[in-house]
Design an enzyme around this catalytic site. Structure first.
Site, PDB file in Angstrom:
ATOM      1  N   ALA A 192      82.748  19.487 -14.424  1.00  0.00           N
ATOM      2  CA  ALA A 192      81.478  18.896 -14.884  1.00  0.00           C
ATOM      3  C   ALA A 192      80.421  19.892 -15.413  1.00  0.00           C
ATOM      4  O   ALA A 192      79.246  19.477 -15.474  1.00  0.00           O
ATOM      5  CB  ALA A 192      80.718  18.599 -13.203  1.00  0.00           C
ATOM      6  N   ALA A 193      81.161  20.996 -15.779  1.00  0.00           N
ATOM      7  CA  ALA A 193      80.126  21.842 -16.648  1.00  0.00           C
ATOM      8  C   ALA A 193      79.849  21.278 -18.013  1.00  0.00           C
ATOM      9  O   ALA A 193      78.673  21.173 -18.544  1.00  0.00           O
ATOM     10  CB  ALA A 193      81.127  23.426 -17.057  1.00  0.00           C
ATOM     11  N   GLY A 194      80.714  20.561 -18.491  1.00  0.00           N
ATOM     12  CA  GLY A 194      80.650  19.517 -19.656  1.00  0.00           C
ATOM     13  C   GLY A 194      79.642  18.592 -19.555  1.00  0.00           C
ATOM     14  O   GLY A 194      78.748  18.386 -20.206  1.00  0.00           O
ATOM     15  N   ASP A 195      79.648  17.965 -18.273  1.00  0.00           N
ATOM     16  CA  ASP A 195      78.771  17.048 -17.825  1.00  0.00           C
ATOM     17  C   ASP A 195      77.532  17.565 -17.712  1.00  0.00           C
ATOM     18  O   ASP A 195      76.432  16.880 -17.921  1.00  0.00           O
ATOM     19  CB  ASP A 195      79.314  16.243 -16.735  1.00  0.00           C
ATOM     20  CG  ASP A 195      80.505  15.722 -16.983  1.00  0.00           C
ATOM     21  OD1 ASP A 195      80.955  15.257 -17.959  1.00  0.00           O
ATOM     22  OD2 ASP A 195      81.363  15.575 -15.986  1.00  0.00           O
TER      23      ASP A 195
END
Ligand code: RIB
Length: 316
Positions: free
Chosen positions: A244-247
């Site tokens: 979820a870093a990209g999210d």
């Protein structure tokens, strides 16, 4: 009226196990206890933007089961408008199986479940929610046909559209031309453009999106718009889980853009949000608030006043 972020995308329940190292094909590793989190790229991006202060509406589908009700309730508790999240009585809620190794790298397999039943009904619902200056945010965990339809129709209505092309899948030229912002990680950039990630940003920008952002993990990000490309430096953190870093990045970018921040500053802020998410295990559990960002990166860290000047960004 304050512009909003409208997310058309996936909702999953994540099943997570932390392992000493990711197994090679054919191997088994013994990990820690099983953890479950609310996830799905669409829902994660909705929560990420909401925690950073944006008004957010989510459109998508879950099963009519415990997981679906629980992850929808979690979204509502974050202040996200969930009136566009419907139940599929015949299909279970999407699920993700996630392994995380020490240092934060992960492997994810998704069973799409009800996300795979998203179609024109949800596209129309999302389009009807869009008001002038809102941003429509999409990913590729729902059928690509629905994504392409929504992108092209939203653009023809004059809306700003951001596509996070994750996981990577072929995108048609008319869809790429309709995008305000395309966000991809290194692997997705290479898959879409067929060339190394840093050059992929400008190559993809030439295909029509007003801006292309390639996230480079601990190396920051590249922003390409027209003829210019900038390297956006990383935020140094102790990463424990990249899930979820990209999210967080996409949600942060959307939250900054609906507040009227310029793209360069918005990408810097998104980088900050993405780095913060990597310091905590889980998907929605790891998404930072504005207060978290100030605590981690200093009291002046905010959407409207990034604490490092965008002049520090390096032309490529
Ligand atoms: O981007 C992270 C997400 O990918 C997880 O929450 C998982 O549900 C998968 O969709």
């Amino acid at each position: 009226m304050t512009p909003r972020v409208v997310v058309l995308g996936s909702l999953n329940r994540d099943h997570v196990v932390q392992v000493p190292r990711l197994p090679a094909p054919g191997y088994t590793v013994i990990g820690g206890g099983l953890l479950t989190f609310a996830g799905g790229k669409g829902a994660n991006q909705a929560v990420a933007a909401a925690r950073l202060g944006a008004q957010v509406a989510m459109v998508g589908r879950t099963g009519d089961d415990d997981a679906g009700w629980a992850i929808t309730a979690a979204l509502a508790a974050e202040g996200v408008d969930v009136s566009g999240v419907s139940r599929d009585p015949a299909t279970p809620t999407g699920a993700a199986l996630i392994m995380i190794e020490r240092g934060g790298q992960n492997l994810i397999a998704v069973a799409p479940g009800a996300n795979a039943t998203v179609g024109e009904t949800e596209v129309v619902d999302a389009l009807e929610r869009l008001r002038p200056d809102d941003i429509l945010v999409l990913q590729l965990e729902i059928p690509v046909r629905a994504v392409e339809s929504a992108v092209q129709q939203a653009a023809s209505l004059g809306a700003r559209v951001m596509l996070n092309a994750a996981p990577a899948a072929p995108i048609g030229p008319a869809t790429l031309r309709s995008l305000d912002v395309l966000v991809v990680n290194e692997g997705e950039a290479q898959a879409l453009a067929g060339i190394p990630p840093r050059e992929a940003a400008s190559a993809l920008a030439r295909r029509g999106p007003a801006a292309v952002v390639v996230t480079l993990g601990k190396h920051g990000a590249v922003l390409s718009q027209g003829q210019s490309s900038l390297h956006v430096p990383p935020r140094a953190v102790h990463a424990v889980d990249a899930t979820a870093a990209g999210d967080a990045f996409v949600g942060g970018l959307a939250a900054a853009l609906v507040e009227g921040v310029g793209r360069r500053e918005a990408v810097w802020y998104a980088n900050t949000a993405g780095a913060a998410a990597a310091t905590v295990v889980g998907a929605q559990s790891s998404l930072p608030t504005r207060e978290d960002l100030r605590r981690l990166f200093g009291p002046h860290t905010d959407i409207a006043s990034p604490n490092e000047p965008p002049e520090g960004l390096q032309p490529l």
